[in-house]
Design a protein around this motif. Structure first.
Motif, PDB file in Angstrom:
ATOM      1  N   UNK A   1      -9.496 -23.519  23.052  1.00  0.00           N
ATOM      2  CA  UNK A   1     -10.789 -24.696  21.830  1.00  0.00           C
ATOM      3  C   UNK A   1     -11.610 -23.719  22.212  1.00  0.00           C
ATOM      4  N   UNK A   2     -12.734 -23.827  21.301  1.00  0.00           N
ATOM      5  CA  UNK A   2     -14.608 -23.269  21.074  1.00  0.00           C
ATOM      6  C   UNK A   2     -15.369 -24.731  20.886  1.00  0.00           C
ATOM      7  N   UNK A   3     -16.772 -24.129  21.385  1.00  0.00           N
ATOM      8  CA  UNK A   3     -17.560 -24.947  21.262  1.00  0.00           C
ATOM      9  C   UNK A   3     -17.892 -25.385  19.657  1.00  0.00           C
ATOM     10  N   UNK A   4     -17.143 -24.805  19.206  1.00  0.00           N
ATOM     11  CA  UNK A   4     -17.493 -24.930  17.687  1.00  0.00           C
ATOM     12  C   UNK A   4     -15.924 -25.151  16.490  1.00  0.00           C
ATOM     13  N   UNK A   5     -15.660 -26.095  17.236  1.00  0.00           N
ATOM     14  CA  UNK A   5     -13.819 -26.617  16.545  1.00  0.00           C
ATOM     15  C   UNK A   5     -14.211 -25.766  14.572  1.00  0.00           C
ATOM     16  N   UNK A   6     -15.067 -26.101  13.744  1.00  0.00           N
ATOM     17  CA  UNK A   6     -15.717 -26.207  12.249  1.00  0.00           C
ATOM     18  C   UNK A   6     -17.026 -25.355  12.247  1.00  0.00           C
ATOM     19  N   UNK A   7     -17.444 -24.166  11.692  1.00  0.00           N
ATOM     20  CA  UNK A   7     -18.238 -24.332  11.069  1.00  0.00           C
ATOM     21  C   UNK A   7     -18.146 -24.250   9.775  1.00  0.00           C
ATOM     22  N   UNK A   8     -18.938 -25.103   8.887  1.00  0.00           N
ATOM     23  CA  UNK A   8     -19.438 -24.405   7.327  1.00  0.00           C
ATOM     24  C   UNK A   8     -19.602 -23.486   7.708  1.00  0.00           C
ATOM     25  N   UNK A   9     -19.460 -23.010   5.896  1.00  0.00           N
ATOM     26  CA  UNK A   9     -19.689 -22.054   5.099  1.00  0.00           C
ATOM     27  C   UNK A   9     -20.903 -21.695   4.778  1.00  0.00           C
ATOM     28  N   UNK A  10     -21.801 -21.242   4.435  1.00  0.00           N
ATOM     29  CA  UNK A  10     -23.039 -21.236   3.714  1.00  0.00           C
ATOM     30  C   UNK A  10     -22.803 -21.880   2.067  1.00  0.00           C
ATOM     31  N   UNK A  11     -21.979 -22.667   2.003  1.00  0.00           N
ATOM     32  CA  UNK A  11     -21.831 -23.710   0.780  1.00  0.00           C
ATOM     33  C   UNK A  11     -20.974 -24.736   1.253  1.00  0.00           C
ATOM     34  N   UNK A  12     -21.344 -25.434   2.556  1.00  0.00           N
ATOM     35  CA  UNK A  12     -21.328 -26.186   3.014  1.00  0.00           C
ATOM     36  C   UNK A  12     -19.705 -26.594   2.503  1.00  0.00           C
ATOM     37  N   UNK A  13     -18.446 -25.514   2.509  1.00  0.00           N
ATOM     38  CA  UNK A  13     -16.940 -25.447   2.451  1.00  0.00           C
ATOM     39  C   UNK A  13     -16.300 -25.217   3.985  1.00  0.00           C
ATOM     40  N   UNK A  14     -15.687 -25.235   4.053  1.00  0.00           N
ATOM     41  CA  UNK A  14     -15.173 -24.812   5.394  1.00  0.00           C
ATOM     42  C   UNK A  14     -15.036 -23.133   5.033  1.00  0.00           C
ATOM     43  N   UNK A  15     -15.476 -22.277   5.860  1.00  0.00           N
ATOM     44  CA  UNK A  15     -16.162 -21.200   6.309  1.00  0.00           C
ATOM     45  C   UNK A  15     -14.583 -20.191   6.006  1.00  0.00           C
TER      46      UNK A  15
ATOM     47  N   UNK B   1     -31.079 -33.111   1.013  1.00  0.00           N
ATOM     48  CA  UNK B   1     -32.587 -33.213   0.878  1.00  0.00           C
ATOM     49  C   UNK B   1     -33.271 -34.230   1.592  1.00  0.00           C
ATOM     50  N   UNK B   2     -33.157 -34.994   2.870  1.00  0.00           N
ATOM     51  CA  UNK B   2     -33.810 -35.330   3.940  1.00  0.00           C
ATOM     52  C   UNK B   2     -33.767 -33.982   4.272  1.00  0.00           C
ATOM     53  N   UNK B   3     -35.834 -34.811   4.898  1.00  0.00           N
ATOM     54  CA  UNK B   3     -36.707 -33.985   5.822  1.00  0.00           C
ATOM     55  C   UNK B   3     -36.707 -33.971   7.028  1.00  0.00           C
ATOM     56  N   UNK B   4     -36.150 -34.867   7.595  1.00  0.00           N
ATOM     57  CA  UNK B   4     -35.855 -34.609   9.152  1.00  0.00           C
ATOM     58  C   UNK B   4     -34.335 -33.953   9.454  1.00  0.00           C
ATOM     59  N   UNK B   5     -34.606 -33.134   9.837  1.00  0.00           N
ATOM     60  CA  UNK B   5     -33.081 -32.294  10.275  1.00  0.00           C
ATOM     61  C   UNK B   5     -32.748 -33.389  12.066  1.00  0.00           C
ATOM     62  N   UNK B   6     -31.474 -33.436  11.475  1.00  0.00           N
ATOM     63  CA  UNK B   6     -30.720 -33.692  12.993  1.00  0.00           C
ATOM     64  C   UNK B   6     -29.308 -33.203  12.811  1.00  0.00           C
ATOM     65  N   UNK B   7     -29.037 -34.050  13.769  1.00  0.00           N
ATOM     66  CA  UNK B   7     -27.504 -33.241  14.262  1.00  0.00           C
ATOM     67  C   UNK B   7     -26.383 -34.201  14.377  1.00  0.00           C
ATOM     68  N   UNK B   8     -25.593 -34.520  12.932  1.00  0.00           N
ATOM     69  CA  UNK B   8     -24.448 -35.674  13.084  1.00  0.00           C
ATOM     70  C   UNK B   8     -23.802 -35.362  12.404  1.00  0.00           C
ATOM     71  N   UNK B   9     -22.396 -34.571  12.557  1.00  0.00           N
ATOM     72  CA  UNK B   9     -21.818 -33.524  11.369  1.00  0.00           C
ATOM     73  C   UNK B   9     -21.454 -35.159  11.069  1.00  0.00           C
ATOM     74  N   UNK B  10     -21.183 -36.117  11.448  1.00  0.00           N
ATOM     75  CA  UNK B  10     -20.532 -36.973  10.351  1.00  0.00           C
ATOM     76  C   UNK B  10     -20.625 -37.378   8.632  1.00  0.00           C
ATOM     77  N   UNK B  11     -22.337 -37.489   9.114  1.00  0.00           N
ATOM     78  CA  UNK B  11     -23.352 -38.442   8.229  1.00  0.00           C
ATOM     79  C   UNK B  11     -24.187 -36.798   7.054  1.00  0.00           C
ATOM     80  N   UNK B  12     -24.482 -35.540   8.651  1.00  0.00           N
ATOM     81  CA  UNK B  12     -25.164 -34.488   7.389  1.00  0.00           C
ATOM     82  C   UNK B  12     -23.903 -33.326   7.797  1.00  0.00           C
ATOM     83  N   UNK B  13     -23.264 -33.327   7.552  1.00  0.00           N
ATOM     84  CA  UNK B  13     -21.630 -31.445   7.848  1.00  0.00           C
ATOM     85  C   UNK B  13     -22.639 -30.707   7.040  1.00  0.00           C
ATOM     86  N   UNK B  14     -23.616 -30.540   6.624  1.00  0.00           N
ATOM     87  CA  UNK B  14     -24.133 -29.047   5.969  1.00  0.00           C
ATOM     88  C   UNK B  14     -25.198 -28.691   6.886  1.00  0.00           C
ATOM     89  N   UNK B  15     -26.070 -29.562   6.823  1.00  0.00           N
ATOM     90  CA  UNK B  15     -27.175 -29.568   7.724  1.00  0.00           C
ATOM     91  C   UNK B  15     -26.462 -29.533   9.916  1.00  0.00           C
TER      92      UNK B  15
END
Length: 151
Positions: free
Chosen positions: A6-20, A48-62
């Motif tokens: 298992x890596x530190x990133x179990x899932x990274x989304x692609x540039x379009x926000x879907x599974x890479x 569209x949110x200006x503030x950047x946060x790490x919240x995989x559930x609510x903001x998966x693409x960001x």
């Protein structure tokens, strides 16, 4: 007994926000130039949110972009997001582009060296194939012996 890797990133989304996926064309290839990488990251999906946060559930693409930057920088994703703060998606993409290009620079340089000497690359592949065949033959012999199938 096999263990899961298992890596530190179990899932990274692609540039379009879907599974890479290479078939979807939403990846950043290792072979991409620094400019191509920047173009691909600039086109990555955010929100569209200006503030950047790490919240995989609510903001998966960001969060996926933040995680990718964090992995490239060897930092915690929340720390990266906090550092960008209200800089918005443009700042996030700039940070990510720099991080990816810095990480890939030595790989790209080495790839360019190999591209100039394809004879060497072919020889390495031949040698590796020969070694793999030797290992496979030895393993198969062990399996046959263990199963009592020597013939």
């Amino acid at each position: 007994m096999p263990d899961a890797l298992l890596s530190a990133a179990p899932l990274l989304l692609g540039t379009d926000g879907t599974k890479m996926s290479k078939s979807r064309g939403n990846t950043i290839p290792l072979s991409a130039t620094a400019d191509e990488t920047a173009r691909l990251i600039r086109g990555a999906k955010t929100d569209s949110e200006r503030s950047i946060s790490y919240d995989p559930e609510r903001r998966p693409a960001v969060s996926s972009l933040v995680l990718m930057a964090a992995l490239c920088l060897g930092r915690d994703p929340r720390e990266v997001a906090d550092g960008i703060g209200h800089g918005g998606a443009a700042t996030l993409k700039t940070v990510l582009t720099t991080a990816v290009n810095d990480l890939l620079a030595p790989i790209r340089a080495r790839r360019a060296e190999y591209a100039r000497d394809l004879g060497y690359v072919r020889q390495v592949l031949r040698d590796g194939n020969e070694r793999a065949n030797e290992i496979a033959a030895a393993t198969l012999a062990e399996v046959r012996a263990a199963m009592g199938m020597r013939y």
